[in-house]
Scaffold this active site. Sequence first.
Site, short mmCIF file in Angstrom:
data_model
loop_
_atom_site.label_atom_id
_atom_site.label_comp_id
_atom_site.label_asym_id
_atom_site.label_seq_id
_atom_site.Cartn_x
_atom_site.Cartn_y
_atom_site.Cartn_z
N GLU A 80 -5.88 -7.94 -0.52
CA GLU A 80 -6.56 -7.71 0.76
C GLU A 80 -8.02 -7.42 0.47
O GLU A 80 -8.34 -6.55 -0.33
CB GLU A 80 -5.98 -6.50 1.51
CG GLU A 80 -4.57 -6.66 2.00
CD GLU A 80 -4.14 -5.50 2.90
OE1 GLU A 80 -5.01 -4.77 3.41
OE2 GLU A 80 -2.92 -5.35 3.09
N GLU B 61 0.79 -1.24 0.00
CA GLU B 61 0.00 0.00 0.00
C GLU B 61 0.82 1.29 0.00
O GLU B 61 0.81 2.05 0.96
CB GLU B 61 -0.98 -0.02 1.19
CG GLU B 61 -1.99 -1.15 1.09
CD GLU B 61 -3.12 -1.06 2.11
OE1 GLU B 61 -3.04 -0.26 3.05
OE2 GLU B 61 -4.10 -1.82 1.94
C1 LIG Z 1 -2.59 -8.24 6.23
O1 LIG Z 1 -1.99 -7.72 7.41
C2 LIG Z 1 -1.53 -6.38 7.34
C3 LIG Z 1 -0.88 -6.02 8.64
O2 LIG Z 1 -1.76 -5.79 9.66
C4 LIG Z 1 -2.63 -5.44 7.00
O3 LIG Z 1 -2.16 -4.12 6.90
C5 LIG Z 1 -3.24 -5.87 5.73
O4 LIG Z 1 -4.30 -5.02 5.43
C6 LIG Z 1 -3.68 -7.28 5.89
N1 LIG Z 1 -4.34 -7.75 4.77
C7 LIG Z 1 -5.49 -8.25 4.94
C8 LIG Z 1 -6.20 -8.75 3.76
O5 LIG Z 1 -6.00 -8.29 6.02
#
Ligand SMILES: *[C@@H]1O[C@H](CO)[C@@H](O)[C@H](O)[C@H]1NC(C)=O
Length: 342
Positions: free
Chosen positions: A277, A167
């Site tokens: 994600e 990100e």
């Molecule tokens: C995976 O974990 C990271 C760290 O907390 C988080 O920023 C990210 O959004 C997560 N991805 C999902 C799909 O949860």
Amino acid sequence: MRFLDILIGAAAVGSALAAPAGDAQTPTTKTSKRASKFQFVGVNQSGAEFGNKDLPGQLGKHYTWPVHSTIDTLIGKGFNTFRIPFMMERLIPTKLTGTVNATYASGLTDIVNYITGKGAYAIIDPHNFGRYYDKVITDVDGFKAWWTTTAKLYASNSKVIWDTNNEYHDMDNALVRKLNQAAIDGIRAAGATSQYIMVEGNSYSGAWTWTTSSGNSANLKDLTDPQDKIIYEMHQYLDSDGSGTSATCVSSTIGAERIRDATAWLKANNKKGFLGETAGGANAQCISALTGMLSSMAANSDVWTGWAWWGGGPWWGDYIYGMEPPSSTAYKGVLPSLIPYI
Ligand SMILES: *[C@@H]1O[C@H](CO)[C@@H](O)[C@H](O)[C@H]1NC(C)=O
Ligand SMILES: *[C@@H]1O[C@H](CO)[C@@H](O)[C@H](O)[C@H]1NC(C)=O
């Protein structure tokens, strides 16, 4: 998922009490036979990126590693991909051109080897938002060096997938493009020539703004890889501001709507995508929104290689999207509805 949420996750340590293993609501599907055609279906496994303001931080206090038995349980549900967020500074402290910290590296290697030893994919996710020690990374050559050093750790493991960074946001688009290209070049220079590389865009790599406000579609279209194994990793949450901080989804159709333009872009440009994600609350509206989105992706699995839930990991406690067996919110309340898309 953003820093604030990670800190909230870390603050939840101690409230992560598991319900009795025999809980009647625990999903009971035991087969590892998968229903979908997706190449990668996964769960993010948080822990090693927690406590990101405490660097290097202490194992067991500020951060932890994903749990082997969770990997086994989720593989039993059909998942074949685990995204492992961790901190760049903990793996290579002090400077981008530095050397690996053997202690932290051994923790990462342990979980990577465990996952890939089971035949699943491990996505190596430096969860840094394009920052190093909280400053936007502008040293493109240094970033390439960081990646060459890191990729050497697992250069010969064919089940490893590289994710250039989690990100990017509030950065110059040209810089985001250069960093992604430097990561690709650094990984290939390490001799890691067979694995997929997932690139991410600015604006938190959101699918919903990929072709519009983020500028990612034009900015990242011409990334090059001599192995031609680039996958465009996008993220998409279904709450009102798309931040993944609410258990309420905008509507029962918002998932399919938010990925529509990105799907069209992938197709028009002959690219592969991965929804790295996604999540929604454990309620009927979000479940419809999620399954609608995954159906749409499944219907376009020529371009969508798969998806990964956010988030698993042992320290999420009663997190709204928790995917940790046996009793967390999404594991009990959402996963049973997702089985057709695994
Ligand atoms: C995976 O974990 C990271 C760290 O907390 C988080 O920023 C990210 O959004 C997560 N991805 C999902 C799909 O949860
Ligand atoms: C290496 O990592 C360990 C474990 O996280 C940590 O205790 C130690 O301080 C680190 N060393 C450096 C130089 O960052």
